[in-house]
Enzyme design. Sequence first.
Site, PDB file in Angstrom:
ATOM      1  N   LEU A  33     -11.597   0.277 -13.407  1.00 31.27           N
ATOM      2  CA  LEU A  33     -12.205   0.435 -12.084  1.00 31.27           C
ATOM      3  C   LEU A  33     -12.084   1.884 -11.599  1.00 31.27           C
ATOM      4  CD1 LEU A  33     -13.400  -1.661 -10.117  1.00 31.27           C
ATOM      5  CD2 LEU A  33     -11.153  -1.781  -9.018  1.00 31.27           C
ATOM      6  N   TYR A  64     -13.183  15.950 -12.478  1.00 29.80           N
ATOM      7  CA  TYR A  64     -11.875  15.324 -12.210  1.00 29.80           C
ATOM      8  C   TYR A  64     -11.246  15.964 -10.961  1.00 29.80           C
ATOM      9  CZ  TYR A  64      -7.790  12.553 -13.530  1.00 29.80           C
ATOM     10  OH  TYR A  64      -6.765  11.634 -13.551  1.00 29.80           O
ATOM     11  N   ALA A 100      -8.546   9.008  -4.954  1.00 31.32           N
ATOM     12  CA  ALA A 100      -9.089  10.160  -4.224  1.00 31.32           C
ATOM     13  C   ALA A 100     -10.420   9.706  -3.638  1.00 31.32           C
ATOM     14  CB  ALA A 100      -9.311  11.350  -5.147  1.00 31.32           C
ATOM     15  N   LYS A 114      -2.538  15.093 -10.341  1.00 32.70           N
ATOM     16  CA  LYS A 114      -1.804  14.708 -11.558  1.00 32.70           C
ATOM     17  C   LYS A 114      -0.807  15.803 -11.961  1.00 32.70           C
ATOM     18  CE  LYS A 114      -3.585  10.633 -12.578  1.00 32.70           C
ATOM     19  NZ  LYS A 114      -2.820   9.428 -12.171  1.00 32.70           N
ATOM     20  N   ASP A 140       0.899  -1.160   0.000  1.00 35.67           N
ATOM     21  CA  ASP A 140       0.000   0.000   0.000  1.00 35.67           C
ATOM     22  C   ASP A 140       0.936   1.207   0.000  1.00 35.67           C
ATOM     23  OD1 ASP A 140      -1.442   2.239   0.813  1.00 35.67           O
ATOM     24  OD2 ASP A 140      -2.801   1.088   2.069  1.00 35.67           O
ATOM     25  N   VAL A 141       0.898   1.999  -1.071  1.00 36.72           N
ATOM     26  CA  VAL A 141       1.903   3.062  -1.227  1.00 36.72           C
ATOM     27  C   VAL A 141       1.682   4.232  -0.259  1.00 36.72           C
ATOM     28  CG1 VAL A 141       2.445   2.506  -3.629  1.00 36.72           C
ATOM     29  CG2 VAL A 141       0.645   4.186  -3.122  1.00 36.72           C
TER      30      VAL A 141
HETATM   31  P1  NAP Z   1      -7.299   0.732 -11.788  1.00 36.35           P
HETATM   32  O1  NAP Z   1      -7.294  -0.548 -12.530  1.00 36.35           O
HETATM   33  O2  NAP Z   1      -8.343   0.920 -10.755  1.00 36.35           O
HETATM   34  O3  NAP Z   1      -5.852   0.982 -11.186  1.00 36.35           O
HETATM   35  C1  NAP Z   1      -5.600   1.872 -10.116  1.00 36.35           C
HETATM   36  C2  NAP Z   1      -4.687   1.148  -9.173  1.00 36.35           C
HETATM   37  O4  NAP Z   1      -4.245   1.990  -8.088  1.00 36.35           O
HETATM   38  C3  NAP Z   1      -5.387  -0.052  -8.525  1.00 36.35           C
HETATM   39  O5  NAP Z   1      -4.574  -1.186  -8.647  1.00 36.35           O
HETATM   40  C4  NAP Z   1      -5.501   0.422  -7.089  1.00 36.35           C
HETATM   41  O6  NAP Z   1      -5.631  -0.601  -6.161  1.00 36.35           O
HETATM   42  C5  NAP Z   1      -4.217   1.173  -6.950  1.00 36.35           C
HETATM   43  N1  NAP Z   1      -4.150   1.899  -5.687  1.00 36.35           N
HETATM   44  C6  NAP Z   1      -5.001   2.825  -5.197  1.00 36.35           C
HETATM   45  N2  NAP Z   1      -4.601   3.224  -3.968  1.00 36.35           N
HETATM   46  C7  NAP Z   1      -3.461   2.532  -3.694  1.00 36.35           C
HETATM   47  C8  NAP Z   1      -2.566   2.481  -2.591  1.00 36.35           C
HETATM   48  N3  NAP Z   1      -2.741   3.231  -1.492  1.00 36.35           N
HETATM   49  N4  NAP Z   1      -1.498   1.631  -2.636  1.00 36.35           N
HETATM   50  C9  NAP Z   1      -1.306   0.849  -3.715  1.00 36.35           C
HETATM   51  N5  NAP Z   1      -2.115   0.851  -4.792  1.00 36.35           N
HETATM   52  C10 NAP Z   1      -3.182   1.677  -4.779  1.00 36.35           C
HETATM   53  O7  NAP Z   1      -7.481   1.967 -12.797  1.00 36.35           O
HETATM   54  P2  NAP Z   1      -6.586   2.501 -14.025  1.00 36.35           P
HETATM   55  O8  NAP Z   1      -7.522   3.341 -14.818  1.00 36.35           O
HETATM   56  O9  NAP Z   1      -5.853   1.396 -14.652  1.00 36.35           O
HETATM   57  O10 NAP Z   1      -5.578   3.507 -13.305  1.00 36.35           O
HETATM   58  C11 NAP Z   1      -4.172   3.401 -13.407  1.00 36.35           C
HETATM   59  C12 NAP Z   1      -3.524   4.759 -13.584  1.00 36.35           C
HETATM   60  O11 NAP Z   1      -3.873   5.293 -14.845  1.00 36.35           O
HETATM   61  C13 NAP Z   1      -3.957   5.797 -12.544  1.00 36.35           C
HETATM   62  O12 NAP Z   1      -2.835   6.597 -12.208  1.00 36.35           O
HETATM   63  C14 NAP Z   1      -4.969   6.611 -13.326  1.00 36.35           C
HETATM   64  O13 NAP Z   1      -5.131   7.918 -12.821  1.00 36.35           O
HETATM   65  C15 NAP Z   1      -4.293   6.622 -14.681  1.00 36.35           C
HETATM   66  N6  NAP Z   1      -5.155   7.007 -15.802  1.00 36.35           N
HETATM   67  C16 NAP Z   1      -6.325   6.358 -16.022  1.00 36.35           C
HETATM   68  C17 NAP Z   1      -7.122   6.750 -17.086  1.00 36.35           C
HETATM   69  C18 NAP Z   1      -8.433   6.074 -17.367  1.00 36.35           C
HETATM   70  O14 NAP Z   1      -9.242   6.621 -18.112  1.00 36.35           O
HETATM   71  N7  NAP Z   1      -8.684   4.903 -16.831  1.00 36.35           N
HETATM   72  C19 NAP Z   1      -6.712   7.809 -17.935  1.00 36.35           C
HETATM   73  C20 NAP Z   1      -5.501   8.441 -17.669  1.00 36.35           C
HETATM   74  C21 NAP Z   1      -4.728   8.029 -16.600  1.00 36.35           C
HETATM   75  P3  NAP Z   1      -7.111  -0.756  -5.453  1.00 36.35           P
HETATM   76  O15 NAP Z   1      -8.039  -1.207  -6.508  1.00 36.35           O
HETATM   77  O16 NAP Z   1      -6.876  -1.727  -4.369  1.00 36.35           O
HETATM   78  O17 NAP Z   1      -7.485   0.594  -4.901  1.00 36.35           O
END
Ligand code: NAP
Length: 257
Positions: free
Chosen positions: A196, A157, A97, A164, A66-67
Site C-alpha cells: 500500500l 522518494y 508522507a 529514512k 497512531d504513532v
Molecule cells: P504498508 O503496508 O502501507 O505499511 C505502512 C504502515 O505504516 C501501515 O500499517 C500504516 O498504517 C502505518 N502508518 C502510517 N502512519 C502511521 C501512524 N501515524 N501511526 C501508526 N501507523 C502508521 O507498507 P509497507 O511497504 O509494508 O511499509 C512498511 C515499512 O517498510 C515502511 O517503513 C516503508 O517505508 C518500508 N519500506 C517499504 C518498501 C517497499 O517497497 N514497500 C521498501 C523499503 C522499505 P495506515 O495504512 O493506516 O496508514
Amino acid sequence: MQQVLAGKVGLVFGVANKRSIAWAIAKAWAAAGARLIFNYQGERLKENVEELVAEFGEKTPLFPCDVSRDEEIGAFFQNVRTQTDRVDLLLHSIAFAPREALEGDFISTTREAFRIAHEVSAYSLVALAREAAPLMTEGGSIIAMTYYGSEKVVPHYNVMGVAKASLEASARYLAYDLGPKNIRVNCISAGPVQTLAARGISGFTSMLKHYQERAPLKRSCDPAELGAAGVFLASDGAAAITGQVIYVDGGYQIMGM
Ligand code: NAP
C-alpha cells in the site's frame, strides 16, 4: 522453521493488510515461535488487522496506536503491560508522507510535509524504543524498515528519503544508548516491494523494473525473504550485531552503475 524465537514476546507495528512488510515479518516471527502483540492505526484498520492476526489464534492481542500521538503510544504500552511483563522484540514498519510530497520536486517540500514525514517515519522509532526498553528486561532486538533512498537520490522518494536517513541515524544513536542493556537496534533496507505504501510513490513500477535490470540478483526481494532477515536479526545469531543497516535488496546497494 526452527523455533529460534521460542518464548520471545514481540511487538509489531505497521500491519495494514496482508501485503504489508510487517505482516511478512510477523508471520516469520510467529513461525519461529514468538508470541506477538500488534498495533493498528485507527478504527478504519482494526477489522482488517483483527482478521489477519486471528491466524495466530483468536486471543492474539492488538491495540490502537497512531504513532504521531504520544497519548496513544502511552496507552498502547499500558495495554501491553496487561498482557506481559516482558518484551523481547519490536518491529517498526511504519512510514508516511503527504502524497503531494512524493510526486513533485523535493525542493517543493513544505514545512508541514517535512514535519509529518519525520514525525511519523523517524521520531516514532525513538518514542517506541523509549517505551519498550524498560520492558526488555532480558535484552531485546528492535528492527526498523528502511530504504536506500536514505543514502542516494531516488527520484520521487523525496522527503521520505530524508526521513529514512533520520530513521537510520536514530537507530545508531538508540543502539548506543541501549547497548548496555543488551538491546540491539538495526534496520532492514528492503528493495522495492508492492505494498500500500509503495503505491503512494510515483514511478514505483519503474523502480521494480530497474532492480530487475541492475541488481546483481536481477530482482528486488520478496516478503518471505524480509521475514527471514527479520527472524535472523531477532535471534541470538545476530547477538553481536547492532546499529546496522542490513540490505535485503537483491544486492542493488553495491552497484555504482
Ligand atoms: P504498508 O503496508 O502501507 O505499511 C505502512 C504502515 O505504516 C501501515 O500499517 C500504516 O498504517 C502505518 N502508518 C502510517 N502512519 C502511521 C501512524 N501515524 N501511526 C501508526 N501507523 C502508521 O507498507 P509497507 O511497504 O509494508 O511499509 C512498511 C515499512 O517498510 C515502511 O517503513 C516503508 O517505508 C518500508 N519500506 C517499504 C518498501 C517497499 O517497497 N514497500 C521498501 C523499503 C522499505 P495506515 O495504512 O493506516 O496508514
